[in-house]
Design a protein around this motif. Structure first.
Motif, mmCIF file in Angstrom:
data_model
loop_
_atom_site.group_PDB
_atom_site.id
_atom_site.type_symbol
_atom_site.label_atom_id
_atom_site.label_comp_id
_atom_site.label_asym_id
_atom_site.label_seq_id
_atom_site.Cartn_x
_atom_site.Cartn_y
_atom_site.Cartn_z
ATOM 1 N N GLU A 152 0.858 -1.189 0.000
ATOM 2 C CA GLU A 152 0.000 0.000 0.000
ATOM 3 C C GLU A 152 0.892 1.236 0.000
ATOM 4 O O GLU A 152 1.921 1.261 0.684
ATOM 5 C CB GLU A 152 -0.878 -0.008 1.258
ATOM 6 N N PRO A 153 0.546 2.244 -0.762
ATOM 7 C CA PRO A 153 1.399 3.434 -0.791
ATOM 8 C C PRO A 153 1.342 4.202 0.533
ATOM 9 O O PRO A 153 0.305 4.259 1.173
ATOM 10 C CB PRO A 153 0.804 4.264 -1.930
ATOM 11 N N SER A 154 2.494 4.714 0.915
ATOM 12 C CA SER A 154 2.490 5.600 2.082
ATOM 13 C C SER A 154 2.633 7.026 1.564
ATOM 14 O O SER A 154 3.304 7.265 0.559
ATOM 15 C CB SER A 154 3.632 5.245 3.025
ATOM 16 N N ILE A 155 1.990 7.939 2.226
ATOM 17 C CA ILE A 155 1.984 9.327 1.757
ATOM 18 C C ILE A 155 3.080 10.095 2.476
ATOM 19 O O ILE A 155 3.171 10.061 3.711
ATOM 20 C CB ILE A 155 0.624 9.996 2.052
ATOM 21 N N LYS A 162 4.038 19.126 -1.063
ATOM 22 C CA LYS A 162 3.218 18.437 -2.061
ATOM 23 C C LYS A 162 3.116 16.979 -1.669
ATOM 24 O O LYS A 162 4.090 16.365 -1.249
ATOM 25 C CB LYS A 162 3.875 18.581 -3.443
ATOM 26 N N GLU A 163 1.938 16.448 -1.852
ATOM 27 C CA GLU A 163 1.715 15.055 -1.457
ATOM 28 C C GLU A 163 2.431 14.117 -2.428
ATOM 29 O O GLU A 163 2.369 14.311 -3.641
ATOM 30 C CB GLU A 163 0.219 14.786 -1.501
ATOM 31 N N LYS A 164 3.132 13.130 -1.859
ATOM 32 C CA LYS A 164 3.811 12.150 -2.714
ATOM 33 C C LYS A 164 3.506 10.759 -2.210
ATOM 34 O O LYS A 164 3.545 10.508 -1.009
ATOM 35 C CB LYS A 164 5.320 12.384 -2.683
ATOM 36 N N LYS A 165 3.206 9.893 -3.174
ATOM 37 C CA LYS A 165 2.970 8.507 -2.782
ATOM 38 C C LYS A 165 4.279 7.743 -2.903
ATOM 39 O O LYS A 165 5.030 7.924 -3.861
ATOM 40 C CB LYS A 165 1.938 7.875 -3.713
#
Lengths: 528, 332
Positions: A152-155, A162-165
Motif C-alpha cells: 500500500e502506498p504511504s503518503i 506536495k503530497e507524494k505517494k
C-alpha cells in the motif's frame, strides 16, 4: 626379607638357576603396531573438534572453487555481460521458493513504479497495439516487479508540501534492464526474425518516436507518452493529463508508426550494401540475451561489478589465493629448512654470517619488497609470479630460525654423538637424525603461514599494489576492491568475497593451531 | 652498597648491549635503504603529459643529477641528507615540496587514529585476557577464546566495512569517512575530527583487542599455574592478592614490550584502513606515491617504514632486558 638380607652371603647353590638356559635373549616383539610420530599427531589432531571442522570447511571451500566451473556449463569465467553487471543472485529453480530471484526491495515514487511496471506492459505488446492493461502487464513473464510485492502506498510530503505517494516493492534487477536500443546488421536482423519464429520468444519491439512526449530518447523503456517523466495521456482537446498508478491503468504508447499506422521495428542508420547495412532496433534485453547466448541469465551468486559471474570469479579468486599461499609456504618450508639446518648445525662463523643476512632481510618491510617486485618485474614475469617471489624473499626467515633453534637443541645430544661416532656423515646427521625433530614445528608454521599469505595477498590486491584483476584472473582482494564504493547498493559484491576470505582465515588458523597442538608431544594426554 | 654495585654492573652490560644493537640497527638500515634507493632509481620515471611542466621537471631532474650514474646519484642523495636533511622532492603529490615535509605533514593523522585505537584496545584487551585466564576452562573463557579466534582471523578491512555499514548506513551515527582538515575546523584535534575518526578507530581496534587478549590470557594462565603462586597461596594470600601481585606482575613481563612496540608501530599505521576511510596519513601517502609514480616520496616513505620496523624491533629486545631481571643481555 630380613632373613634374605642376613643370609645373602650363604645362599645355597641349588637355589641358583640360569635365567636363559639354552635360549637366546632377544627383545620381545611388540604385540601391537608402533605408533609413529605422525600417526600420533594425527590421532591427537582428530580429537580436536574445532580443527577438524575447520579442515572440513577448508575442504568445502576448495571443493567449491573446483566444482563450480563444472556445474556452470553454459559459459566460463570469461563470459561477461555488461548490462547484467552488479546483479543479485538469480536462479529459476530456487526462485520458486522465493530466494535467488534477482530481486531487491526498493521504494518507488508513482512515476518510478509506472516505469518499472511499464516494462512488463510493453513486453506483452510486441504488436504495438498499446492497449495492455495494468493487470495484463503485471502478469507478464517479463514483469520486473515481483508478483504481489507492491505494498500500500504511504503518503509523504516533500519540501514544497506536495503530497507524494511512496510504494514499496520488490523488483527483479535483471528484468528491470528492460528494453534497449541496439545497432545491428542486416544478417543479425534476419537471424533474430528466424529465432523469434522458431522459439516464440519476442526480441524485437516497436521503436519509440523521438518527440516531445519522449522523456529520454536514449532510454528505450519510455515507450509511453510522458511529460518530464510523468506518464500522461492526451485527451480529446489535445491536452496532456497525468496518469496515476492504479487499477485498470492503460498507458498511451508513443511508438513510431508508418503511414498505415503499423508500428515500425527498425530504422536504417547507415551502410551501403546488403551486408553492411546497419539498423537501429529496440530489443527486450532479457530475450536478446537468450537469443545471443542460448540461455536465460542465471547467476547463483549474482554478477560482479563488471558483469562476470560472481561464483566463477570467486572460484578463480579462491584458486589463485590458495595457489599463491601453498606455493609460498612450500618454497619457504624448503628454503627455511635448508638455511636453518646449515646455520644450526655448523654454528660458529657460518651462523654469525648467515644470521646477519637474515637480520638485514627481516628488517625490510614486506610491503616495500612486494611493491618493488611489482614495479620492476610485473611486466616481465606477471604479477602472480612477482607476488610469490616477494613472499619468498623474506618469508622463510621464521622457518629458518625455528629449525636453527631445534638444531642447537639436538646437535649435541647423546644419540647424535653416538651416530657421529659410528661414522655418520654430516648430511646424514642433519637430515636423518636432527631434522625430523623440527619437522613438527615447521609443518605448523607452514600451515599457519597460509592464512597470513592469503590475508596480505588480498590486502595488496585490494590496495591496488598488485594488479591481479584481469579477464582471466582475479583474487579475493581484487573483488573486494571492485566492490569498494558501490557495495552499499549491491551488498552481495562485498559479502561473498569477504565471507569466503574470513572463513578461509579463521579455518586455516584453527587448522594450524590444531596441527601445533597435535605435533607438540608435551601436550600428549593433557586433554583426556 | 653491594646491591648497587651489582645493578651498576648490569647497567653497564646493558649499555654495551644497547649500543651494539643500535650500531647494528643503523648498519642494517643503511644496507636496506641503499638497496631500496638503487631499485627505486632504476625505475623508469614518468613525466606529466603537460609539455611545459614536463620540460620544467626534466630540467630540474637534470640539475639534481637524476640522469647521472647510479652511484653518483646515491652520493648526491646521501650528501643532501647529511648536509641539508633533504630526502628528495615530491614531483606529483605536492609539487616541489621536500619529501620530508610531505611525509611529516601526514604523520599526525596516522599517529592520532592509531593512538586512539591503542588507548581503547590496551585496557580492553588486557582486561578481557585477565578475565579469560581467571575463568579458565569455564564458559566465559571458551566464549572469549572463540571470539578472539574469530576476531584475530578476520581481516581488518572486513571490520571497516562492517563498521561503515552499521554506523553509517544503518544507524547514521558516524560519517562514512574521516573529515578533511578544513571540514573539521582546521585542526586534527577538534571534537568533530575525533567524531569522524571513531569509525577507523573501531575498525582498527577489533584485531588489536583480540591479539592482546589472547597474549595476556596465554601468559597469565602460565603464571597462574606456576609454583610461586602455590607458595603465595600457602603463605596465606587470598586468590585476588596472589593473582594481582604475583601472577599478573610476572605475566606483564612479555606483555609490556609488546605494548611498547605497538606504540612505536602507531607511526606506521594501517594502509588499508587509511585507504578505506580516506585518512590523509602515511599509509595513504605510500599508495599515492606508487600510483602517481612519485618515487622520491616513495623512497622517503619506504625508509620511514623500514626505520619504524627496525626501531620497534630493537626497543622490544632492549625493553625485555630492562623489564625482566632474569634476562641479562650482553653478559657472557
Amino acid at each position: 626379607m630380613q632373613d634374605n638380607k642376613l643370609n645373602y652371603e650363604n645362599i645355597p647353590l641349588e637355589k641358583f638357576e640360569f635365567v636363559h638356559d639354552g635360549d637366546r635373549i632377544s627383545d620381545k616383539k611388540f604385540e601391537d603396531k608402533p605408533i609413529s610420530y605422525f600417526k600420533d599427531a594425527w590421532i591427537r589432531f582428530r580429537k580436536n573438534r574445532a580443527s577438524v571442522i575447520a579442515t572440513v570447511i577448508i575442504a568445502l571451500i576448495v571443493l567449491f572453487a573446483f566444482i563450480t566451473p563444472l556445474f556452470i556449463r553454459n559459459y566460463d569465467s570469461r563470459f561477461m555481460d555488461a548490462y547484467y553487471a552488479k546483479k543479485g543472485p538469480r536462479n529459476e529453480f530456487l526462485s520458486q521458493f522465493g530466494i535467488a530471484n534477482g530481486s531487491v526491495a526498493r521504494k518507488f515514487s508513482d512515476k518510478g513504479l509506472i516505469k518499472a511496471v511499464a516494462i512488463g506492459m510493453g513486453a506483452e505488446d510486441h504488436e504495438g497495439n498499446g492497449n495492455v492493461t495494468l493487470e495484463e502487464g503485471l502478469a507478464s513473464k517479463y514483469q520486473p516487479i515481483i508478483e504481489g510485492s507492491i505494498g500500500e502506498p504511504s503518503i509523504t510530503y516533500d519540501a514544497a508540501k506536495k503530497e507524494k505517494k511512496v510504494y514499496g516493492a520488490n523488483i527483479d534487477t535483471y528484468l528491470e534492464v528492460g528494453f534497449m536500443y541496439s545497432s545491428i546488421e542486416q544478417s543479425e536482423y534476419n537471424d533474430i526474425l528466424r529465432y523469434q519464429e522458431e522459439t516464440g520468444i519476442q526480441v524485437l519491439y516497436p521503436l519509440v518516436a523521438d518527440n516531445e512526449w519522449n522523456f529520454d530518447a536514449l532510454d528505450a523503456n519510455y515507450w509511453y507518452k510522458t511529460k518530464k517523466g510523468t506518464p500522461v495521456y492526451i485527451d480529446k482537446n489535445g491536452k496532456a493529463k497525468t496518469i496515476e498508478y492504479g487499477e485498470g491503468m492503460v498507458l498511451e504508447d508513443n511508438y513510431v508508426r508508418d503511414a498505415d499506422g503499423n508500428p515500425v521495428y527498425f530504422e536504417y542508420t547507415g551502410g551501403g550494401s546488403f551486408d553492411t547495412a546497419q539498423y537501429k532496433v529496440r530489443v527486450l534485453y532479457y530475450n536478446y540475451y537468450q537469443y545471443k547466448n542460448g540461455f536465460t541469465p542465471q547467476y547463483i551468486l549474482g554478477t560482479d561489478s563488471q558483469g562476470y559471474d560472481l561464483a566463477l570469479r570467486l572460484a578463480d579468486g579462491i584458486k589463485l589465493s590458495l595457489l599463491v599461499a601453498v606455493c609460498v609456504s612450500v618454497v619457504n618450508f624448503i628454503i627455511g629448512a635448508a638455511y636453518g639446518a646449515i646455520e644450526g648445525y655448523y654454528g660458529g662463523t657460518v651462523d654469525i654470517v648467515l644470521e646477519r643476512v637474515t637480520d638485514v632481510l627481516s628488517g625490510v618491510p614486506f610491503i616495500i619488497v612486494a611493491t618493488l617486485f611489482q614495479l620492476h618485474l610485473a611486466s616481465k614475469l606477471g604479477p602472480v609470479a612477482c607476488l610469490i617471489f616477494a613472499y619468498v624473499l623474506t618469508g622463510w626467515i621464521g622457518t629458518a630460525s625455528r629449525v636453527r633453534t631445534q638444531f642447537y637443541r639436538f646437535k649435541n645430544s647423546e644419540y647424535v654423538m653416538a651416530a657421529r661416532t659410528l661414522g655418520a656423515k654430516d648430511r646424514r646427521l642433519i637430515w636423518k637424525h636432527i631434522f625430523p625433530n623440527s619437522l613438527g614445528t615447521i609443518v605448523t608454521s607452514a600451515a599457519l603461514s597460509i592464512p597470513s599469505v592469503i590475508n596480505s595477498e588480498s590486502m595488496l590486491s585490494y590496495l591496488g599494489i598488485v594488479k591481479l584483476g584481469t579477464a582471466s584472473t582475479t583474487s579475493l582482494g581484487n573483488l573486494l576492491a571492485e566492490a569498494q564504493g558501490i557495495w552499499t547498493n549491491y551488498p552481495h559484491l562485498m559479502i561473498c568475497p569477504a565471507l569466503v576470505l574470513s572463513l578461509l582465515m579463521i579455518c586455516f588458523n584453527l587448522f594450524g593451531n590444531g596441527l601445533r597442538d597435535a605435533f607438540n608431544p608435551s601436550l600428549r594426554g593433557v586433554e583426556e | 652498597m653491594g646491591k648497587a654495585k651489582k645493578t651498576g654492573g648490569r647497567r653497564s652490560g646493558m649499555g654495551k648491549y644497547v649500543v651494539k644493537r643500535i650500531v647494528l640497527m643503523f648498519f642494517t638500515f643503511f644496507i636496506i635503504s641503499t638497496i631500496c634507493f638503487m631499485l627505486v632509481r632504476l625505475l623508469p620515471r614518468e613525466l606529466p603529459t603537460d609539455k611545459v611542466q614536463a620540460a620544467a621537471i626534466q630540467e630540474r631532474w637534470e640539475a639534481l643529477g637524476y640522469n647521472k650514474p647510479l652511484l653518483v646519484q646515491y652520493g648526491i642523495y646521501l650528501k643532501n641528507i647529511f648536509t641539508k636533511w633533504d630526502f628528495g622532492t615530491s614531483w606529483y603529490i605536492q609539487f616541489r615540496q621536500p619529501a620530508w615535509d610531505v611525509l611529516t605533514s601526514r604523520l599526525l593523522p596516522t599517529v592520532l587514529v592509531n593512538l586512539y585505537s591503542l588507548l581503547l584496545s590496551i585496557p580492553l584487551g588486557i582486561g578481557l585476557g585477565i578475565f579469560a585466564a581467571i575463568k579458565k576452562n569455564k564458559w566465559q573463557d571458551s566464549l572469549i577464546s572463540t571470539l578472539v579466534m574469530v576476531f584475530i582471523s578476520v581481516p581488518s578491512y572486513v571490520y571497516a566495512f562492517l563498521v561503515q555499514y552499521l554506523f553509517y548506513f544503518k544507524l547514521g551515527w558516524l560519517p562514512l569517512m574521516v573529515y578533511s582538515i578544513n571540514d573539521a575546523g582546521g585542526s586534527w584535534l577538534t571534537g568533530k575530527m575525533f567524531h569522524s575518526m571513531i569509525a577507523p578507530i573501531l575498525a582498527l581496534s577489533f584485531g588489536e583487542i583480540a591479539g592482546l587478549c589472547r597474549f595476556t590470557r596465554a601468559e597469565l594462565t602460565e603464571t597462574l599455574t606456576s609454583d610461586y603462586m602455590l607458595l603465595a597461596r600457602t603463605k596465606g594470600l587470598t586468590r585476588g592478592q596472589a593473582t594481582v601481585r604475583h601472577a599478573l606482575k610476572n605475566a606483564m613481563v612479555p606483555i609490556l614490550p609488546m605494548i611498547i612496540s605497538s606504540f612505536i608501530g602507531i607511526m606506521g599505521g594501517s594502509m588499508i584502513i587509511e585507504q578505506i576511510f580516506s585518512i590523509p596519513g602515511v599509509g595513504q601517502l605510500y599508495i599515492k606515491s606508487i600510483t602517481l609514480f612519485d618515487y622520491d616520496v616513495f623512497m622517503m616513505d619506504s625508509i620511514f617504514y623500514t626505520f619504524i620496523g627496525l626501531l620497534a624491533n630493537i626497543v622490544v629486545d632492549i625493553s625485555y632486558g630492562f623489564i625482566d631481571p632474569r634476562i641479562r643481555m650482553g653478559e657472557k
